[in-house]
Design a protein around this motif. Structure first.
Motif, PDB file in Angstrom:
ATOM      1  N   GLN A 268      10.198  -3.889  19.291  1.00 18.25           N
ATOM      2  CA  GLN A 268       8.962  -3.732  18.534  1.00 18.25           C
ATOM      3  C   GLN A 268       8.170  -2.492  18.939  1.00 18.25           C
ATOM      4  O   GLN A 268       7.383  -1.992  18.158  1.00 18.25           O
ATOM      5  CB  GLN A 268       8.078  -4.973  18.719  1.00 18.25           C
ATOM      6  CG  GLN A 268       8.768  -6.257  18.303  1.00 18.25           C
ATOM      7  CD  GLN A 268       9.079  -6.297  16.829  1.00 18.25           C
ATOM      8  OE1 GLN A 268       8.189  -6.226  16.004  1.00 18.25           O
ATOM      9  NE2 GLN A 268      10.354  -6.381  16.491  1.00 18.25           N
TER      10      GLN A 268
ATOM     11  N   VAL B   2      13.795 -11.038  18.403  1.00 22.52           N
ATOM     12  CA  VAL B   2      13.539  -9.954  17.451  1.00 22.52           C
ATOM     13  C   VAL B   2      14.093  -8.632  17.980  1.00 22.52           C
ATOM     14  O   VAL B   2      14.385  -8.497  19.162  1.00 22.52           O
ATOM     15  CB  VAL B   2      12.019  -9.810  17.180  1.00 22.52           C
ATOM     16  CG1 VAL B   2      11.436 -11.115  16.638  1.00 22.52           C
ATOM     17  CG2 VAL B   2      11.267  -9.382  18.438  1.00 22.52           C
ATOM     18  N   ARG B   3      14.204  -7.668  17.106  1.00 25.04           N
ATOM     19  CA  ARG B   3      14.606  -6.315  17.504  1.00 25.04           C
ATOM     20  C   ARG B   3      13.424  -5.644  18.218  1.00 25.04           C
ATOM     21  O   ARG B   3      12.292  -6.101  18.114  1.00 25.04           O
ATOM     22  CB  ARG B   3      15.022  -5.524  16.280  1.00 25.04           C
ATOM     23  CG  ARG B   3      16.221  -6.163  15.577  1.00 25.04           C
ATOM     24  CD  ARG B   3      16.826  -5.308  14.507  1.00 25.04           C
ATOM     25  NE  ARG B   3      17.790  -6.027  13.713  1.00 25.04           N
ATOM     26  CZ  ARG B   3      18.981  -6.442  14.119  1.00 25.04           C
ATOM     27  NH1 ARG B   3      19.352  -6.217  15.351  1.00 25.04           N
ATOM     28  NH2 ARG B   3      19.803  -7.087  13.320  1.00 25.04           N
TER      29      ARG B   3
ATOM     30  N   GLU C 117      12.010  -9.623  22.507  1.00 29.06           N
ATOM     31  CA  GLU C 117      12.654  -8.494  21.834  1.00 29.06           C
ATOM     32  C   GLU C 117      13.906  -8.098  22.601  1.00 29.06           C
ATOM     33  O   GLU C 117      13.979  -8.277  23.813  1.00 29.06           O
ATOM     34  CB  GLU C 117      11.705  -7.313  21.675  1.00 29.06           C
ATOM     35  CG  GLU C 117      11.231  -6.684  22.938  1.00 29.06           C
ATOM     36  CD  GLU C 117      10.239  -5.557  22.713  1.00 29.06           C
ATOM     37  OE1 GLU C 117      10.151  -4.998  21.611  1.00 29.06           O
ATOM     38  OE2 GLU C 117       9.523  -5.224  23.677  1.00 29.06           O
TER      39      GLU C 117
ATOM     40  N   ARG D 148      15.146 -10.564   9.660  1.00 33.64           N
ATOM     41  CA  ARG D 148      15.907  -9.781  10.644  1.00 33.64           C
ATOM     42  C   ARG D 148      15.747 -10.338  12.062  1.00 33.64           C
ATOM     43  O   ARG D 148      15.948  -9.625  13.024  1.00 33.64           O
ATOM     44  CB  ARG D 148      15.512  -8.302  10.564  1.00 33.64           C
ATOM     45  CG  ARG D 148      14.059  -8.039  10.783  1.00 33.64           C
ATOM     46  CD  ARG D 148      13.637  -6.620  10.403  1.00 33.64           C
ATOM     47  NE  ARG D 148      12.210  -6.486  10.501  1.00 33.64           N
ATOM     48  CZ  ARG D 148      11.329  -6.895   9.602  1.00 33.64           C
ATOM     49  NH1 ARG D 148      11.724  -7.453   8.493  1.00 33.64           N
ATOM     50  NH2 ARG D 148      10.038  -6.745   9.792  1.00 33.64           N
ATOM     51  N   TRP D 149      15.363 -11.584  12.202  1.00 37.73           N
ATOM     52  CA  TRP D 149      15.210 -12.197  13.520  1.00 37.73           C
ATOM     53  C   TRP D 149      15.680 -13.648  13.487  1.00 37.73           C
ATOM     54  O   TRP D 149      15.821 -14.252  12.428  1.00 37.73           O
ATOM     55  CB  TRP D 149      13.767 -12.126  14.015  1.00 37.73           C
ATOM     56  CG  TRP D 149      12.777 -12.905  13.205  1.00 37.73           C
ATOM     57  CD1 TRP D 149      12.469 -14.228  13.340  1.00 37.73           C
ATOM     58  CD2 TRP D 149      11.966 -12.429  12.131  1.00 37.73           C
ATOM     59  NE1 TRP D 149      11.522 -14.605  12.428  1.00 37.73           N
ATOM     60  CE2 TRP D 149      11.183 -13.510  11.668  1.00 37.73           C
ATOM     61  CE3 TRP D 149      11.816 -11.191  11.513  1.00 37.73           C
ATOM     62  CZ2 TRP D 149      10.289 -13.395  10.623  1.00 37.73           C
ATOM     63  CZ3 TRP D 149      10.917 -11.077  10.469  1.00 37.73           C
ATOM     64  CH2 TRP D 149      10.157 -12.164  10.037  1.00 37.73           C
TER      65      TRP D 149
ATOM     66  N   ASP E 246       7.741 -14.261  21.139  1.00 35.47           N
ATOM     67  CA  ASP E 246       8.840 -13.441  20.644  1.00 35.47           C
ATOM     68  C   ASP E 246       9.486 -12.746  21.832  1.00 35.47           C
ATOM     69  O   ASP E 246       8.789 -12.223  22.709  1.00 35.47           O
ATOM     70  CB  ASP E 246       8.351 -12.360  19.675  1.00 35.47           C
ATOM     71  CG  ASP E 246       8.050 -12.885  18.277  1.00 35.47           C
ATOM     72  OD1 ASP E 246       8.234 -14.091  18.030  1.00 35.47           O
ATOM     73  OD2 ASP E 246       7.632 -12.072  17.435  1.00 35.47           O
TER      74      ASP E 246
ATOM     75  N   CYS F 156      11.080 -16.763  18.880  1.00 31.13           N
ATOM     76  CA  CYS F 156      11.880 -15.875  18.041  1.00 31.13           C
ATOM     77  C   CYS F 156      12.543 -14.803  18.893  1.00 31.13           C
ATOM     78  O   CYS F 156      11.987 -14.357  19.893  1.00 31.13           O
ATOM     79  CB  CYS F 156      11.011 -15.203  16.984  1.00 31.13           C
ATOM     80  SG  CYS F 156      10.332 -16.378  15.790  1.00 31.13           S
TER      81      CYS F 156
END
Length: 136
Positions: A113, A110-111, A71, A95-96, A69, A108
């Protein structure tokens, strides 16, 4: 400009019992399953220090594998930057974004974390050129 960094290693597990999978990985890595983590029926978190990657187990239907992931504080900008490098969007989930690298590896975007990215030395700041890091 936006910031992004590697944040998590996700172990995708095609299993019936995610708790048994979490128990195995917890014992194999010598780290406990996080007890206070919100429990989603298909996810478990292995406890790591704040300066380590987040380590998640995810119950999946596809073959077992691992993925990373990334971010970011600007999801759309980071996805565009990665597309400019050759990645492609696979699917937006909750949301990702699930992305695929030119090498075929899934990851991924993602926002954040673990709080604001600028609070960490390993954050990258990207310039207007999607392929080149800018000055911090």
């Amino acid at each position: 400009m936006h910031r992004s960094r590697l944040c998590a290693l996700v172990i995708d597990c095609k299993v019936e019992d995610i708790d048994a999978a979490a128990d195995f990985w917890s014992r194999a890595l010598g780290k406990p399953v996080r007890k206070n983590a919100p429990v989603d029926s298909g996810y478990r978190e292995i406890e790591t220090r704040d300066d380590e990657l987040i380590m998640l187990l995810q119950q999946v239907e596809h073959p077992s594998r691992t993925h990373l992931d990334i971010e970011t504080d600007d999801l759309d900008a980071e996805v565009r930057r990665l597309e400019a490098l050759g990645a492609r969007r696979v699917e937006f989930i909750k949301r990702w974004w699930v992305m695929e690298a030119p090498t075929g590896h899934r990851f991924c975007v993602v926002r954040p974390q673990r709080g604001p990215l600028e609070a960490h030395d390993n954050a990258n700041v990207w310039s207007d050129d999607p392929g080149k890091p800018g000055a911090r």
